[in-house]
Design an enzyme around this catalytic site. Sequence first.
Site, PDB file in Angstrom:
ATOM      1  N   ALA A 121       0.802  -1.213   0.000  1.00  0.00           N
ATOM      2  CA  ALA A 121       0.000   0.000   0.000  1.00  0.00           C
ATOM      3  C   ALA A 121       0.842   1.274   0.000  1.00  0.00           C
ATOM      4  CB  ALA A 121      -0.922   0.000   1.214  1.00  0.00           C
ATOM      5  N   ASN A 189       1.497  -3.287   8.455  1.00  0.00           N
ATOM      6  CA  ASN A 189       2.673  -3.895   7.849  1.00  0.00           C
ATOM      7  C   ASN A 189       3.399  -2.889   6.962  1.00  0.00           C
ATOM      8  OD1 ASN A 189       2.743  -6.816   8.652  1.00  0.00           O
ATOM      9  ND2 ASN A 189       0.667  -6.741   7.836  1.00  0.00           N
ATOM     10  N   HIS A 219      -1.755   7.224   3.527  1.00  0.00           N
ATOM     11  CA  HIS A 219      -0.422   7.169   4.108  1.00  0.00           C
ATOM     12  C   HIS A 219       0.402   8.339   3.572  1.00  0.00           C
ATOM     13  CE1 HIS A 219      -1.480   3.147   5.410  1.00  0.00           C
ATOM     14  NE2 HIS A 219      -1.671   2.766   4.163  1.00  0.00           N
TER      15      HIS A 219
END
Length: 267
Positions: A121, A189, A219
């Site tokens: 991601a 993760n 993010h």
Amino acid sequence: MKHLRIGIAGYGAIGRDLAAALDQNQDGLQLSAIAVRNPQQPPDISHLRSTPTITDIAGLEALCDLVIECAPASQLSTIAKPFLKAGKQVLTLSSGALLNHPELIELAREHGGTILIPTGALLGLDAVSAAAQGQVNEVRMITRKPPAGLLGAPYLEQHNIDVLGLQEPTKIFDGTAREAAAGFPANLNVAVSLSLAGIGPDKTRLEIWADPTVTRNIHRIQVDSDAAVLNMEIQNIPSSNPRTGRITAQSVIALLRKINAPLRVGT
């Protein structure tokens, strides 16, 4: 082109997406086996054109050259050890679990196996890895997730935090990537992957915000180094599992195709 027999350990949302992608049998990648908890109650794979063997974790290694681990993080060691001892490849989506199992890296080194971590991601891991060849002063990641994407995290239970009751964006965690991996093993993760590409899990800082105003996993990465100052943001559309973005499965396929590709872009 090298022919790779691929196994999938775990058949949740990501496992199903990967099976569908690998079912096309392109670029020398063959879906050979799927490991589930109870092979006597196999999942429905009628939509697949191929017929992978349905087995348990213990049966995977004999059938595959590479295993994709997309199971609960607690299963990483059990899945990885047979492959690494055989000098084979393990592609893991539970990079956070590696912090609790450094012996897997030594096992890979001893037997010629390889542990692969996809970008998942995130973005910019190539740039972070390049910056880490010089001097990196700071790596900070700020994550915003819809509250439902954080449910079940041990950190929330330990601190009695009810994210579903939040009415506005709230910072629920500020610490190191190592601490985040322990407190949010199914959610962050990405932070561990970032730390492994850069300056390590004890120097990489992470903020986690439960944000009822967003519908995507967001993010933001900030890196200060002697080679570059990086500011990067990615907004991931969740998969059917709200803890994971759709791009995660796609990044796995991209990495697998790079293994056989005559042209490889990126470090």
